[in-house]
Design a protein around this motif. Structure first.
Motif, PDB file in Angstrom:
ATOM      1  N   GLY A 144       0.834  -1.200   0.000  1.00 31.42           N
ATOM      2  CA  GLY A 144       0.000   0.000   0.000  1.00 31.42           C
ATOM      3  C   GLY A 144       0.860   1.237   0.000  1.00 31.42           C
ATOM      4  O   GLY A 144       1.729   1.413  -0.846  1.00 31.42           O
ATOM      5  N   ASP A 145       0.650   2.104   0.987  1.00 37.31           N
ATOM      6  CA  ASP A 145       1.413   3.348   1.058  1.00 37.31           C
ATOM      7  C   ASP A 145       2.540   3.286   2.088  1.00 37.31           C
ATOM      8  O   ASP A 145       3.003   4.311   2.577  1.00 37.31           O
ATOM      9  N   THR A 146       2.994   2.055   2.380  1.00 41.56           N
ATOM     10  CA  THR A 146       4.062   1.861   3.355  1.00 41.56           C
ATOM     11  C   THR A 146       5.196   1.060   2.728  1.00 41.56           C
ATOM     12  O   THR A 146       4.961   0.103   1.999  1.00 41.56           O
ATOM     13  N   VAL A 147       6.432   1.469   3.013  1.00 42.20           N
ATOM     14  CA  VAL A 147       7.616   0.739   2.562  1.00 42.20           C
ATOM     15  C   VAL A 147       8.351   0.254   3.808  1.00 42.20           C
ATOM     16  O   VAL A 147       8.649   1.044   4.708  1.00 42.20           O
ATOM     17  N   TYR A 148       8.636  -1.034   3.836  1.00 41.67           N
ATOM     18  CA  TYR A 148       9.383  -1.653   4.927  1.00 41.67           C
ATOM     19  C   TYR A 148      10.779  -1.972   4.406  1.00 41.67           C
ATOM     20  O   TYR A 148      10.918  -2.798   3.503  1.00 41.67           O
ATOM     21  N   LEU A 149      11.784  -1.295   4.940  1.00 37.92           N
ATOM     22  CA  LEU A 149      13.159  -1.499   4.502  1.00 37.92           C
ATOM     23  C   LEU A 149      13.844  -2.489   5.441  1.00 37.92           C
ATOM     24  O   LEU A 149      13.860  -2.292   6.659  1.00 37.92           O
ATOM     25  N   ALA A 150      14.410  -3.551   4.868  1.00 37.88           N
ATOM     26  CA  ALA A 150      15.139  -4.540   5.657  1.00 37.88           C
ATOM     27  C   ALA A 150      16.408  -3.921   6.213  1.00 37.88           C
ATOM     28  O   ALA A 150      16.859  -2.861   5.766  1.00 37.88           O
ATOM     29  N   GLY A 151      17.008  -4.595   7.166  1.00 41.50           N
ATOM     30  CA  GLY A 151      18.243  -4.119   7.768  1.00 41.50           C
ATOM     31  C   GLY A 151      19.332  -3.895   6.736  1.00 41.50           C
ATOM     32  O   GLY A 151      19.588  -4.760   5.898  1.00 41.50           O
ATOM     33  N   ALA A 152      19.948  -2.734   6.785  1.00 44.41           N
ATOM     34  CA  ALA A 152      21.050  -2.383   5.892  1.00 44.41           C
ATOM     35  C   ALA A 152      22.336  -2.381   6.713  1.00 44.41           C
ATOM     36  O   ALA A 152      22.383  -1.829   7.813  1.00 44.41           O
ATOM     37  N   VAL A 153      23.360  -2.992   6.165  1.00 46.27           N
ATOM     38  CA  VAL A 153      24.633  -3.128   6.862  1.00 46.27           C
ATOM     39  C   VAL A 153      25.725  -2.360   6.129  1.00 46.27           C
ATOM     40  O   VAL A 153      25.540  -1.942   4.987  1.00 46.27           O
ATOM     41  N   PRO A 154      26.874  -2.188   6.775  1.00 45.09           N
ATOM     42  CA  PRO A 154      27.982  -1.482   6.132  1.00 45.09           C
ATOM     43  C   PRO A 154      28.721  -2.386   5.141  1.00 45.09           C
ATOM     44  O   PRO A 154      29.737  -2.992   5.457  1.00 45.09           O
ATOM     45  N   ALA A 155      28.149  -2.494   3.959  1.00 46.29           N
ATOM     46  CA  ALA A 155      28.758  -3.308   2.899  1.00 46.29           C
ATOM     47  C   ALA A 155      28.560  -2.596   1.571  1.00 46.29           C
ATOM     48  O   ALA A 155      27.640  -1.792   1.412  1.00 46.29           O
ATOM     49  N   GLY A 159      30.647  -8.882  13.926  1.00 43.33           N
ATOM     50  CA  GLY A 159      31.786  -8.130  13.423  1.00 43.33           C
ATOM     51  C   GLY A 159      31.457  -6.794  12.800  1.00 43.33           C
ATOM     52  O   GLY A 159      32.340  -5.976  12.607  1.00 43.33           O
ATOM     53  N   MET A 160      30.206  -6.552  12.464  1.00 46.12           N
ATOM     54  CA  MET A 160      29.822  -5.246  11.928  1.00 46.12           C
ATOM     55  C   MET A 160      29.479  -4.328  13.098  1.00 46.12           C
ATOM     56  O   MET A 160      29.077  -4.787  14.161  1.00 46.12           O
ATOM     57  N   GLU A 161      29.619  -3.040  12.894  1.00 46.29           N
ATOM     58  CA  GLU A 161      29.369  -2.077  13.965  1.00 46.29           C
ATOM     59  C   GLU A 161      27.928  -1.580  14.015  1.00 46.29           C
ATOM     60  O   GLU A 161      27.479  -1.135  15.069  1.00 46.29           O
ATOM     61  N   ILE A 162      27.206  -1.638  12.881  1.00 45.91           N
ATOM     62  CA  ILE A 162      25.886  -1.023  12.820  1.00 45.91           C
ATOM     63  C   ILE A 162      25.025  -1.720  11.777  1.00 45.91           C
ATOM     64  O   ILE A 162      25.522  -2.222  10.773  1.00 45.91           O
ATOM     65  N   GLU A 163      23.731  -1.745  12.045  1.00 51.80           N
ATOM     66  CA  GLU A 163      22.715  -2.143  11.071  1.00 51.80           C
ATOM     67  C   GLU A 163      21.529  -1.213  11.284  1.00 51.80           C
ATOM     68  O   GLU A 163      21.252  -0.814  12.421  1.00 51.80           O
ATOM     69  N   VAL A 164      20.850  -0.840  10.205  1.00 52.19           N
ATOM     70  CA  VAL A 164      19.703   0.057  10.314  1.00 52.19           C
ATOM     71  C   VAL A 164      18.558  -0.458   9.445  1.00 52.19           C
ATOM     72  O   VAL A 164      18.782  -1.067   8.405  1.00 52.19           O
ATOM     73  N   ASP A 165      17.334  -0.237   9.900  1.00 54.01           N
ATOM     74  CA  ASP A 165      16.162  -0.531   9.099  1.00 54.01           C
ATOM     75  C   ASP A 165      15.184   0.630   9.244  1.00 54.01           C
ATOM     76  O   ASP A 165      15.408   1.530  10.059  1.00 54.01           O
ATOM     77  N   ALA A 166      14.146   0.634   8.443  1.00 58.74           N
ATOM     78  CA  ALA A 166      13.210   1.764   8.505  1.00 58.74           C
ATOM     79  C   ALA A 166      11.861   1.380   7.926  1.00 58.74           C
ATOM     80  O   ALA A 166      11.746   0.432   7.143  1.00 58.74           O
ATOM     81  N   ILE A 167      10.874   2.155   8.308  1.00 56.91           N
ATOM     82  CA  ILE A 167       9.536   2.097   7.713  1.00 56.91           C
ATOM     83  C   ILE A 167       9.270   3.491   7.141  1.00 56.91           C
ATOM     84  O   ILE A 167       9.464   4.505   7.838  1.00 56.91           O
ATOM     85  N   LEU A 168       8.838   3.523   5.886  1.00 52.71           N
ATOM     86  CA  LEU A 168       8.553   4.790   5.192  1.00 52.71           C
ATOM     87  C   LEU A 168       7.067   4.882   4.892  1.00 52.71           C
ATOM     88  O   LEU A 168       6.426   3.868   4.583  1.00 52.71           O
ATOM     89  N   TYR A 169       6.548   6.082   4.930  1.00 54.53           N
ATOM     90  CA  TYR A 169       5.144   6.335   4.578  1.00 54.53           C
ATOM     91  C   TYR A 169       5.112   7.122   3.280  1.00 54.53           C
ATOM     92  O   TYR A 169       5.726   8.186   3.179  1.00 54.53           O
ATOM     93  N   LEU A 170       4.409   6.609   2.297  1.00 59.68           N
ATOM     94  CA  LEU A 170       4.380   7.225   0.971  1.00 59.68           C
ATOM     95  C   LEU A 170       3.245   8.235   0.789  1.00 59.68           C
ATOM     96  O   LEU A 170       3.205   8.935  -0.205  1.00 59.68           O
ATOM     97  N   GLY A 171       2.310   8.261   1.711  1.00 61.32           N
ATOM     98  CA  GLY A 171       1.117   9.091   1.553  1.00 61.32           C
ATOM     99  C   GLY A 171       1.351  10.563   1.649  1.00 61.32           C
ATOM    100  O   GLY A 171       2.362  11.120   1.824  1.00 61.32           O
TER     101      GLY A 171
END
Length: 125
Positions: free
Chosen positions: A25-36, A113-125
Motif C-alpha cells: 500500500g502506502d508503506t515501505v518496509y526497509l530490511a536491515g542495511a549493513v555497512p557493505a 563483526g559489523m558495527e551497525i545495522e539500520v532498518d526503517a519504515i517509510l510512509y508514501l502518503g
C-alpha cells in the motif's frame, strides 16, 4: 492491499531469503542495511565510515522503492558497541531530521563483526 518486493544492485545484497524492501500500500518496509558495498564486501574503517555505508544502502533501497529517507516514520538502529551512540547520532543527523524526524529505537546487539545495522519504515502518503 497488494504488496511487491523491491531489490536493487545499488545496495548491499540481502544476506538470505528475504527482500531488501516490501512495498505494501502506502508503506515501505526497509530490511536491515549493513555497512557493505553493493558487491557484498564489508566496509571497514571507522565507525562513521561504516555508519555512512549502512545509511547509504538504506537510502538506495528506499530510492528503488520510489521513496526517500525523508519519508521515514520509524528507524531502527542496531549497534554492536553502545559506546558508539554519540557518533551514530552525528551520522544519523545527516540522513534524518527536518521538521518531523522519524521515531527511532537504538538497540545494542551482536552484529557478527559489523558495527551497525539500520532498518526503517517509510510512509508514501
Amino acid at each position: 492491499m497488494p504488496k511487491r518486493s523491491v531489490s536493487t544492485d545499488k545496495a548491499a545484497p540481502a544476506g538470505g531469503p528475504y527482500s531488501q524492501a516490501i512495498v505494501a500500500g502506502d508503506t515501505v518496509y526497509l530490511a536491515g542495511a549493513v555497512p557493505a558495498l553493493p558487491d557484498g564486501t564489508r566496509v571497514t574503517g571507522s565507525f562513521a565510515d561504516q555508519a555512512h555505508a549502512a545509511f547509504r544502502n538504506l537510502a538506495a533501497v528506499a530510492e528503488a522503492a520510489g521513496a526517500s529517507l525523508d519519508q521515514a516514520v520509524r528507524v531502527g538502529v542496531y549497534l554492536r558497541d553502545f559506546d558508539n551512540f554519540a557518533a551514530m547520532n552525528e551520522v544519523y543527523g545527516e540522513y534524518f531530521g527536518g521538521e518531523h524526524p522519524p521515531v527511532r529505537t537504538t538497540i545494542p546487539v551482536d552484529l557478527r563483526g559489523m558495527e551497525i545495522e539500520v532498518d526503517a519504515i517509510l510512509y508514501l502518503g
